[in-house]
Scaffold this motif. Structure first.
Motif, mmCIF file in Angstrom:
data_model
loop_
_atom_site.group_PDB
_atom_site.id
_atom_site.type_symbol
_atom_site.label_atom_id
_atom_site.label_comp_id
_atom_site.label_asym_id
_atom_site.label_seq_id
_atom_site.Cartn_x
_atom_site.Cartn_y
_atom_site.Cartn_z
ATOM 1 N N SER A 26 0.832 -1.208 0.000
ATOM 2 C CA SER A 26 0.000 0.000 0.000
ATOM 3 C C SER A 26 0.863 1.254 0.000
ATOM 4 N N ASP A 27 1.889 1.258 0.854
ATOM 5 C CA ASP A 27 2.785 2.414 0.930
ATOM 6 C C ASP A 27 3.491 2.624 -0.408
ATOM 7 N N GLY A 28 3.850 1.529 -1.069
ATOM 8 C CA GLY A 28 4.478 1.645 -2.383
ATOM 9 C C GLY A 28 3.540 2.292 -3.390
ATOM 10 N N ALA A 29 2.276 1.864 -3.361
ATOM 11 C CA ALA A 29 1.295 2.452 -4.276
ATOM 12 C C ALA A 29 1.082 3.931 -3.976
ATOM 13 N N VAL A 30 1.014 4.276 -2.692
ATOM 14 C CA VAL A 30 0.840 5.677 -2.299
ATOM 15 C C VAL A 30 2.034 6.512 -2.761
ATOM 16 N N SER A 31 3.236 5.945 -2.678
ATOM 17 C CA SER A 31 4.429 6.676 -3.103
ATOM 18 C C SER A 31 4.397 7.017 -4.588
ATOM 19 N N ALA A 32 3.576 6.247 -5.341
ATOM 20 C CA ALA A 32 3.422 6.513 -6.776
ATOM 21 C C ALA A 32 2.203 7.384 -7.047
ATOM 22 N N GLY A 33 1.611 7.938 -5.996
ATOM 23 C CA GLY A 33 0.503 8.859 -6.152
ATOM 24 C C GLY A 33 -0.871 8.240 -6.096
ATOM 25 N N ALA A 34 -0.959 6.973 -5.722
ATOM 26 C CA ALA A 34 -2.245 6.287 -5.702
ATOM 27 C C ALA A 34 -3.037 6.609 -4.439
ATOM 28 N N GLU A 35 -4.340 6.475 -4.554
ATOM 29 C CA GLU A 35 -5.256 6.572 -3.416
ATOM 30 C C GLU A 35 -5.646 5.159 -3.006
ATOM 31 N N ILE A 36 -5.557 4.863 -1.719
ATOM 32 C CA ILE A 36 -5.812 3.517 -1.219
ATOM 33 C C ILE A 36 -7.171 3.430 -0.542
ATOM 34 N N GLN A 37 -7.916 2.381 -0.874
ATOM 35 C CA GLN A 37 -9.130 2.022 -0.138
ATOM 36 C C GLN A 37 -8.944 0.604 0.369
ATOM 37 N N ARG A 38 -8.934 0.429 1.667
ATOM 38 C CA ARG A 38 -8.600 -0.866 2.258
ATOM 39 C C ARG A 38 -9.820 -1.524 2.918
ATOM 40 N N PHE A 39 -9.874 -2.840 2.758
ATOM 41 C CA PHE A 39 -10.905 -3.647 3.403
ATOM 42 C C PHE A 39 -10.236 -4.801 4.151
ATOM 43 N N ASP A 40 -10.639 -5.002 5.399
ATOM 44 C CA ASP A 40 -10.209 -6.158 6.178
ATOM 45 C C ASP A 40 -11.387 -7.116 6.269
ATOM 46 N N LEU A 41 -11.290 -8.245 5.582
ATOM 47 C CA LEU A 41 -12.440 -9.129 5.436
ATOM 48 C C LEU A 41 -12.959 -9.662 6.762
ATOM 49 N N PHE A 42 -12.076 -9.840 7.738
ATOM 50 C CA PHE A 42 -12.510 -10.376 9.024
ATOM 51 C C PHE A 42 -13.273 -9.348 9.862
ATOM 52 N N LYS A 43 -13.327 -8.093 9.401
ATOM 53 C CA LYS A 43 -14.052 -7.049 10.123
ATOM 54 C C LYS A 43 -15.375 -6.670 9.456
ATOM 55 N N LEU A 44 -15.675 -7.283 8.332
ATOM 56 C CA LEU A 44 -16.887 -6.923 7.602
ATOM 57 C C LEU A 44 -18.124 -7.560 8.213
ATOM 58 N N GLU A 45 -19.289 -7.017 7.829
ATOM 59 C CA GLU A 45 -20.534 -7.658 8.197
ATOM 60 C C GLU A 45 -20.616 -9.024 7.526
ATOM 61 N N ARG A 46 -21.549 -9.833 7.966
ATOM 62 C CA ARG A 46 -21.649 -11.212 7.507
ATOM 63 C C ARG A 46 -21.721 -11.301 5.978
ATOM 64 N N TYR A 47 -21.028 -12.287 5.421
ATOM 65 C CA TYR A 47 -21.051 -12.513 3.980
ATOM 66 C C TYR A 47 -20.813 -13.996 3.698
ATOM 67 N N THR A 48 -21.058 -14.385 2.464
ATOM 68 C CA THR A 48 -20.829 -15.766 2.052
ATOM 69 C C THR A 48 -20.049 -15.781 0.748
ATOM 70 N N GLY A 49 -19.647 -16.986 0.340
ATOM 71 C CA GLY A 49 -19.120 -17.166 -0.996
ATOM 72 C C GLY A 49 -20.259 -17.152 -1.999
ATOM 73 N N CYS A 50 -19.976 -17.530 -3.229
ATOM 74 C CA CYS A 50 -20.993 -17.552 -4.283
ATOM 75 C C CYS A 50 -22.122 -18.506 -3.894
ATOM 76 N N ILE A 51 -23.370 -18.041 -4.045
ATOM 77 C CA ILE A 51 -24.528 -18.876 -3.711
ATOM 78 C C ILE A 51 -25.150 -19.494 -4.967
ATOM 79 N N SER A 52 -24.499 -19.334 -6.109
ATOM 80 C CA SER A 52 -24.927 -19.952 -7.361
ATOM 81 C C SER A 52 -26.358 -19.578 -7.742
ATOM 82 N N CYS A 53 -26.681 -18.292 -7.597
ATOM 83 C CA CYS A 53 -28.017 -17.822 -7.966
ATOM 84 C C CYS A 53 -28.110 -17.512 -9.461
#
Length: 212
Positions: A26-53
């Motif tokens: 992330s720091d490397g990307a920022v050093s090149a002028g990028a904007e970072i949006q980070r997600f920590d999957l273990f902190k998200l609300e409940r979710y599942t894998g593909c439900i094959s809908c």
């Protein structure tokens, strides 16, 4: 305006191997002028894998997973991004279940089942895939190649960084029983000598992704 890079941590441990390498990238990307949006999957609300809908196979939703849960903002952010940095520790010779859930939803939405046009992604999104493991990195070439090839086909060109034989805890002597499969001194030595090099590599790979 700099590029928007989405960073996804599919590991649960803050301040440890996967988290550290993702932060370096992330720091490397920022050093090149990028904007970072980070997600920590273990902190998200409940979710599942593909439900094959098969909702994503309808023309009006093509390329969009219609399942609404904790992964929805992650998938939306990736779709609008200029690059994806995603990392996972190795669990039982594979990535975490959290990684797999996102991976299923991310990939399947772009599969068309059409021989002439098997993928409906709107554009390439470059990917940096980072995996860490307490076992040697040489054990995972087939696994990593499989993920890399799928990312190449259905998301965008993918680079890989694997960090093996990682330090798992600070003090192995305080364990309730001996983890005799590991050499604590060797682990510590590698942490002090090899891991810093991997951190620098992660930084440079993140920077390159943002510059590509």
């Amino acid at each position: 305006m700099g590029k928007k890079i989405v960073v996804v941590n599919a590991g649960p441990r803050k301040g440890w191997n996967t988290d550290i390498l993702l932060s370096e990238a992330s720091d490397g990307a920022v050093s090149a002028g990028a904007e970072i949006q980070r997600f920590d999957l273990f902190k998200l609300e409940r979710y599942t894998g593909c439900i094959s809908c098969f909702g994503c196979k309808r023309e009006k939703f093509k390329g969009h997973c219609i399942c609404r849960d904790g992964l929805t903002p992650v998938l939306d952010a990736i779709r609008e991004s200029d690059g994806l940095i995603i990392g996972s520790p190795n669990y039982l010779s594979n990535v975490t279940a959290s990684f797999r859930a996102l991976y299923e939803r991310l990939i399947f939405q772009n599969i068309t089942y059409n021989r002439e046009n098997p993928c409906c992604k709107e554009r390439d999104i470059p990917v940096l895939f980072i995996m860490t493991s307490n076992a040697p990195d040489t054990m995972y070439s087939d696994l990593v190649n499989s993920y890399q090839q799928t990312f190449n086909s259905f998301v965008g060109p993918c680079e890989v960084l694997v960090s093996g034989e990682t330090l798992q805890i600070n003090d192995y002597s305080k364990l309730d029983w001996e983890w005799s499969m590991f050499d604590p001194e060797q682990k510590k030595k590698r942490r002090e000598t090899v891991f810093p090099q991997e951190r620098k590599k992660a930084f440079e790979m993140g920077k390159t992704l943002a510059e590509s």
